[in-house]
Design a protein around this motif. Sequence first.
Motif, PDB file in Angstrom:
ATOM      1  N   ILE A   1      -6.004  -1.341   0.547  1.00 14.48           N
ATOM      2  CA  ILE A   1      -7.130  -1.926  -0.168  1.00 14.48           C
ATOM      3  C   ILE A   1      -7.065  -3.438  -0.020  1.00 14.48           C
ATOM      4  O   ILE A   1      -6.044  -4.051  -0.323  1.00 14.48           O
ATOM      5  N   ASN A   2      -8.159  -4.015   0.491  1.00 15.85           N
ATOM      6  CA  ASN A   2      -8.246  -5.453   0.754  1.00 15.85           C
ATOM      7  C   ASN A   2      -9.465  -6.038   0.061  1.00 15.85           C
ATOM      8  O   ASN A   2     -10.459  -5.351  -0.113  1.00 15.85           O
ATOM      9  N   PRO A   3      -9.428  -7.345  -0.230  1.00  9.18           N
ATOM     10  CA  PRO A   3     -10.686  -8.010  -0.585  1.00  9.18           C
ATOM     11  C   PRO A   3     -11.624  -7.896   0.616  1.00  9.18           C
ATOM     12  O   PRO A   3     -11.174  -7.710   1.744  1.00  9.18           O
TER      13      PRO A   3
ATOM     14  N   GLY B   1      -6.723  10.611  -8.801  1.00  9.95           N
ATOM     15  CA  GLY B   1      -6.074  10.915 -10.073  1.00  9.95           C
ATOM     16  C   GLY B   1      -5.426   9.660 -10.628  1.00  9.95           C
ATOM     17  O   GLY B   1      -5.649   8.556 -10.146  1.00  9.95           O
ATOM     18  N   THR B   2      -4.611   9.834 -11.662  1.00  8.50           N
ATOM     19  CA  THR B   2      -3.926   8.706 -12.282  1.00  8.50           C
ATOM     20  C   THR B   2      -2.470   8.720 -11.844  1.00  8.50           C
ATOM     21  O   THR B   2      -1.799   9.748 -11.912  1.00  8.50           O
ATOM     22  N   TRP B   3      -2.000   7.572 -11.405  1.00 10.38           N
ATOM     23  CA  TRP B   3      -0.647   7.406 -10.887  1.00 10.38           C
ATOM     24  C   TRP B   3      -0.001   6.193 -11.561  1.00 10.38           C
ATOM     25  O   TRP B   3      -0.678   5.369 -12.153  1.00 10.38           O
ATOM     26  N   TYR B   4       1.289   6.097 -11.395  1.00 11.56           N
ATOM     27  CA  TYR B   4       2.015   4.932 -11.895  1.00 11.56           C
ATOM     28  C   TYR B   4       2.718   4.294 -10.717  1.00 11.56           C
ATOM     29  O   TYR B   4       3.433   4.961  -9.969  1.00 11.56           O
ATOM     30  N   SER B   5       2.473   3.016 -10.519  1.00 13.15           N
ATOM     31  CA  SER B   5       3.017   2.292  -9.384  1.00 13.15           C
ATOM     32  C   SER B   5       4.350   1.676  -9.757  1.00 13.15           C
ATOM     33  O   SER B   5       4.509   1.118 -10.829  1.00 13.15           O
ATOM     34  N   TYR B   6       5.295   1.784  -8.848  1.00 16.88           N
ATOM     35  CA  TYR B   6       6.564   1.109  -9.050  1.00 16.88           C
ATOM     36  C   TYR B   6       6.904   0.306  -7.804  1.00 16.88           C
ATOM     37  O   TYR B   6       6.977   0.830  -6.707  1.00 16.88           O
ATOM     38  N   ASP B   7       7.059  -0.957  -7.974  1.00 18.21           N
ATOM     39  CA  ASP B   7       7.460  -1.870  -6.913  1.00 18.21           C
ATOM     40  C   ASP B   7       8.406  -2.852  -7.579  1.00 18.21           C
ATOM     41  O   ASP B   7       8.020  -3.559  -8.507  1.00 18.21           O
TER      42      ASP B   7
ATOM     43  N   GLY C   1     -11.519  -0.475   1.831  1.00 17.44           N
ATOM     44  CA  GLY C   1     -10.392   0.448   1.896  1.00 17.44           C
ATOM     45  C   GLY C   1     -10.386   1.230   3.184  1.00 17.44           C
ATOM     46  O   GLY C   1     -11.436   1.501   3.775  1.00 17.44           O
ATOM     47  N   GLN C   2      -9.179   1.571   3.621  1.00 17.35           N
ATOM     48  CA  GLN C   2      -9.024   2.375   4.834  1.00 17.35           C
ATOM     49  C   GLN C   2      -7.635   2.997   4.837  1.00 17.35           C
ATOM     50  O   GLN C   2      -6.728   2.496   4.202  1.00 17.35           O
ATOM     51  N   THR C   3      -7.496   4.093   5.558  1.00 24.02           N
ATOM     52  CA  THR C   3      -6.166   4.678   5.716  1.00 24.02           C
ATOM     53  C   THR C   3      -5.448   3.953   6.840  1.00 24.02           C
ATOM     54  O   THR C   3      -6.063   3.522   7.817  1.00 24.02           O
ATOM     55  N   THR C   4      -4.141   3.792   6.680  1.00 21.19           N
ATOM     56  CA  THR C   4      -3.306   3.079   7.645  1.00 21.19           C
ATOM     57  C   THR C   4      -2.012   3.854   7.814  1.00 21.19           C
ATOM     58  O   THR C   4      -1.401   4.261   6.836  1.00 21.19           O
ATOM     59  N   LYS C   5      -1.595   4.050   9.054  1.00 26.40           N
ATOM     60  CA  LYS C   5      -0.322   4.709   9.314  1.00 26.40           C
ATOM     61  C   LYS C   5       0.712   3.651   9.684  1.00 26.40           C
ATOM     62  O   LYS C   5       0.472   2.812  10.540  1.00 26.40           O
ATOM     63  N   MET C   6       1.840   3.689   8.991  1.00 29.98           N
ATOM     64  CA  MET C   6       2.896   2.719   9.231  1.00 29.98           C
ATOM     65  C   MET C   6       4.244   3.413   9.017  1.00 29.98           C
ATOM     66  O   MET C   6       4.445   4.068   7.991  1.00 29.98           O
TER      67      MET C   6
ATOM     68  N   ASN D   1      -4.641 -11.190  -0.312  1.00 38.12           N
ATOM     69  CA  ASN D   1      -4.187 -10.333  -1.389  1.00 38.12           C
ATOM     70  C   ASN D   1      -4.607  -8.899  -1.096  1.00 38.12           C
ATOM     71  O   ASN D   1      -5.749  -8.545  -1.302  1.00 38.12           O
ATOM     72  N   TRP D   2      -3.710  -8.083  -0.587  1.00 34.86           N
ATOM     73  CA  TRP D   2      -4.039  -6.705  -0.257  1.00 34.86           C
ATOM     74  C   TRP D   2      -2.938  -5.798  -0.768  1.00 34.86           C
ATOM     75  O   TRP D   2      -1.839  -6.241  -1.079  1.00 34.86           O
ATOM     76  N   SER D   3      -3.245  -4.517  -0.860  1.00 29.24           N
ATOM     77  CA  SER D   3      -2.295  -3.544  -1.394  1.00 29.24           C
ATOM     78  C   SER D   3      -2.248  -2.320  -0.505  1.00 29.24           C
ATOM     79  O   SER D   3      -3.264  -1.905   0.046  1.00 29.24           O
ATOM     80  N   LEU D   4      -1.079  -1.742  -0.389  1.00 29.81           N
ATOM     81  CA  LEU D   4      -0.887  -0.475   0.310  1.00 29.81           C
ATOM     82  C   LEU D   4      -0.399   0.554  -0.703  1.00 29.81           C
ATOM     83  O   LEU D   4       0.492   0.270  -1.492  1.00 29.81           O
TER      84      LEU D   4
END
Length: 98
Positions: free
Chosen positions: A79-81, A7-13, A66-71, A87-90
């Motif tokens: 999501i990684n190159p 879906g569509t989300w809005y990221s806040y960091d 992409g992969q799921t990660t538990k932390m 440059n990766w994102s969680l």
Amino acid sequence: MPKKMQGTWYSYDSNAHSGRKITFTAHTVNGKIIYTQDKSIISDYFNGNIQDQAGFDRATKNWMSGQTTKMKNNLFYEINPWISFENWSLYRVMPLTI
């Protein structure tokens, strides 16, 4: 992509993304295809086991993995190159009412 994240989300960091719109589908993030990477590809790449390394780099330069990660007891989608990890994102689902 996990179904609950689609879906569509809005990221806040507070450091990087202030209200950035992100759209996840079953196989994409913001229109870019996300591939599942075989675990051996990274070790093959860095150990020189890829026959045409330059060709491999050209073919995968815009790919994302992409992969799921538990932390810390939270489930994230990472999501990684394809090869480079500078440059990766969680992402994790955290609905808030604003």
